[in-house]
Each structure stands twice: as C-alpha cells, then as structure tokens.
Write a protein that holds these residues in place. Structure first.
Motif, PDB file in Angstrom:
ATOM      1  N   SER A  16       0.810  -1.217   0.000  1.00  0.00           N
ATOM      2  CA  SER A  16       0.000   0.000   0.000  1.00  0.00           C
ATOM      3  C   SER A  16       0.846   1.271   0.000  1.00  0.00           C
ATOM      4  O   SER A  16       0.317   2.350   0.197  1.00  0.00           O
ATOM      5  N   PRO A 110     -12.943   3.223  -6.084  1.00  0.00           N
ATOM      6  CA  PRO A 110     -11.676   2.486  -6.022  1.00  0.00           C
ATOM      7  C   PRO A 110     -11.794   1.022  -6.459  1.00  0.00           C
ATOM      8  O   PRO A 110     -11.713   0.097  -5.658  1.00  0.00           O
ATOM      9  N   SER A 111     -11.995   0.822  -7.774  1.00  0.00           N
ATOM     10  CA  SER A 111     -12.102  -0.522  -8.349  1.00  0.00           C
ATOM     11  C   SER A 111     -11.856  -0.443  -9.848  1.00  0.00           C
ATOM     12  O   SER A 111     -12.301   0.504 -10.501  1.00  0.00           O
ATOM     13  N   TRP A 112     -11.177  -1.457 -10.393  1.00  0.00           N
ATOM     14  CA  TRP A 112     -10.984  -1.506 -11.840  1.00  0.00           C
ATOM     15  C   TRP A 112     -12.316  -1.683 -12.562  1.00  0.00           C
ATOM     16  O   TRP A 112     -12.454  -1.364 -13.734  1.00  0.00           O
ATOM     17  N   GLN A 135      -5.277  -0.137  -2.144  1.00  0.00           N
ATOM     18  CA  GLN A 135      -4.361   0.066  -3.259  1.00  0.00           C
ATOM     19  C   GLN A 135      -4.730   1.287  -4.111  1.00  0.00           C
ATOM     20  O   GLN A 135      -4.089   1.562  -5.108  1.00  0.00           O
ATOM     21  N   TRP A 136      -5.771   2.001  -3.736  1.00  0.00           N
ATOM     22  CA  TRP A 136      -6.303   3.097  -4.530  1.00  0.00           C
ATOM     23  C   TRP A 136      -6.095   4.435  -3.838  1.00  0.00           C
ATOM     24  O   TRP A 136      -6.169   4.543  -2.616  1.00  0.00           O
ATOM     25  N   TRP A 149     -10.360   8.023  -8.698  1.00  0.00           N
ATOM     26  CA  TRP A 149      -9.503   7.075  -7.975  1.00  0.00           C
ATOM     27  C   TRP A 149      -8.477   6.483  -8.925  1.00  0.00           C
ATOM     28  O   TRP A 149      -8.810   6.083 -10.042  1.00  0.00           O
ATOM     29  N   HIS A 151      -5.267   3.656  -9.228  1.00  0.00           N
ATOM     30  CA  HIS A 151      -4.569   2.530  -8.606  1.00  0.00           C
ATOM     31  C   HIS A 151      -3.111   2.932  -8.401  1.00  0.00           C
ATOM     32  O   HIS A 151      -2.521   3.616  -9.238  1.00  0.00           O
ATOM     33  N   ARG A 152      -2.517   2.509  -7.306  1.00  0.00           N
ATOM     34  CA  ARG A 152      -1.150   2.926  -6.984  1.00  0.00           C
ATOM     35  C   ARG A 152      -0.139   2.489  -8.041  1.00  0.00           C
ATOM     36  O   ARG A 152       0.888   3.120  -8.205  1.00  0.00           O
ATOM     37  N   ASP A 153      -0.441   1.440  -8.803  1.00  0.00           N
ATOM     38  CA  ASP A 153       0.470   0.993  -9.868  1.00  0.00           C
ATOM     39  C   ASP A 153       0.509   1.968 -11.045  1.00  0.00           C
ATOM     40  O   ASP A 153       1.402   1.902 -11.875  1.00  0.00           O
TER      41      ASP A 153
END
Length: 164
Positions: A16, A110-112, A135-136, A149, A151-153
């Motif tokens: 995270s 916060p979701s793909w 992760q968001w 939102w 994603h951290r990636d």
C-alpha cells in the motif's frame, strides 16, 4: 504462526505504499509539521527533487514516513527529525504523474470495475492526492478539472522522468 502473521502484515503494508514528489512554488522551504496545522519541526529545501511516502490523510494534510528520498545532483536520503507524533505535510505541495497511458487511469470509485473518468490522454498531467483506500488513491488533477480514484500501480512519483 506468529511469524506468518507478521510476514502477511508486512507484505500488506508494503503493497500500500504511495509516493509523491514535492512541488512547492512558494519560493520558501516546505514546512513539515508534527500534526495537521501543527508546529513546524523541519523545513525542506524546495530546490531539491524530493519524494515522500504518504501514509494517511487527514483533511488536506498527509502523514508521511520519516525518510525523504532526494533525486538529482544531491541524490540520497534525508531522515526527518523533531517529532514524536509523526510528520505532516499539506497536500497543496504534493504531486505525481501517471505511469504509462493516462486513458482509463481514473475511476469513479476504487475498483478496476468502476466506470472510468475521461481525462484525455495528456501524459504530462499531474495529480494531487486526496485520500487512500487500500491500493487506490483518490486524486484531483492539479488544474482541479478531474477527480477520481487511481490505482497505486498507475502513479509515477519520479519528479525527474516520466514512468513507463
């Protein structure tokens, strides 16, 4: 059993991690405080390219890890000192870019699986962090036009280059 629990906890915390770079156009050093709106415990040279690890948010303030990464000519690390209660920085001086293609990088939740926020395809777009959920990271573009939102990636926290 305790060792396994500790390893799972450490892995979850490592996943995270969210980093941002400091962009402070005030012309003065960036203040690090011991609490949101608290006492200034250290000042950071805004002539350096500095990256901080964001731990949690409280309003417009971010608690950061005590280790600051320095990029550029004076590359290295700086350990923050002077606070027993943590280190806080205002979100107005925090930024990051998007790694890779910005299309679809922002979501309504916060979701793909959440609907994408259409922001165009400008790779030089910058964001400010607002909140973290797993992760968001909830972000707003620095021009204030888009919120969503990420994603951290998809976060690029390198102040000197664009991430792939």
């Amino acid at each position: 059993m305790m060792t396994m629990l500790l390893l799972v906890t450490l892995a979850a915390n490592a996943q995270s991690e969210v980093y941002a770079y400091i962009v402070d156009a005030s012309g003065t050093p960036t203040n690090v405080r011991n609490a949101p709106n608290g006492k200034v415990v250290q000042q950071l040279d805004n002539e350096e390219s500095l990256v901080v690890n964001l731990l949690s948010a409280q309003g417009n303030w971010w608690k950061i890890a005590p280790l600051v990464e320095i990029y550029g000519d004076n590359e290295g690390e700086l350990t923050l000192k002077g606070s027993k209660s943590g280190y806080w920085i205002h979100n107005s001086v925090l930024q990051f870019g998007v790694a890779g293609d910005p299309a679809g990088c922002l979501r309504k939740s916060p979701s793909w699986k959440a609907k994408a926020v259409t922001i165009g395809n400008s790779t030089d777009m910058s964001f400010r962090p607002l909140a973290i959920s797993g992760q968001w990271v909830k972000v707003v573009t620095t021009d204030g036009r888009y919120t969503g939102w990420m994603h951290r990636d998809k976060i690029c926290s390198n102040p000197l280059t664009t991430c792939p």
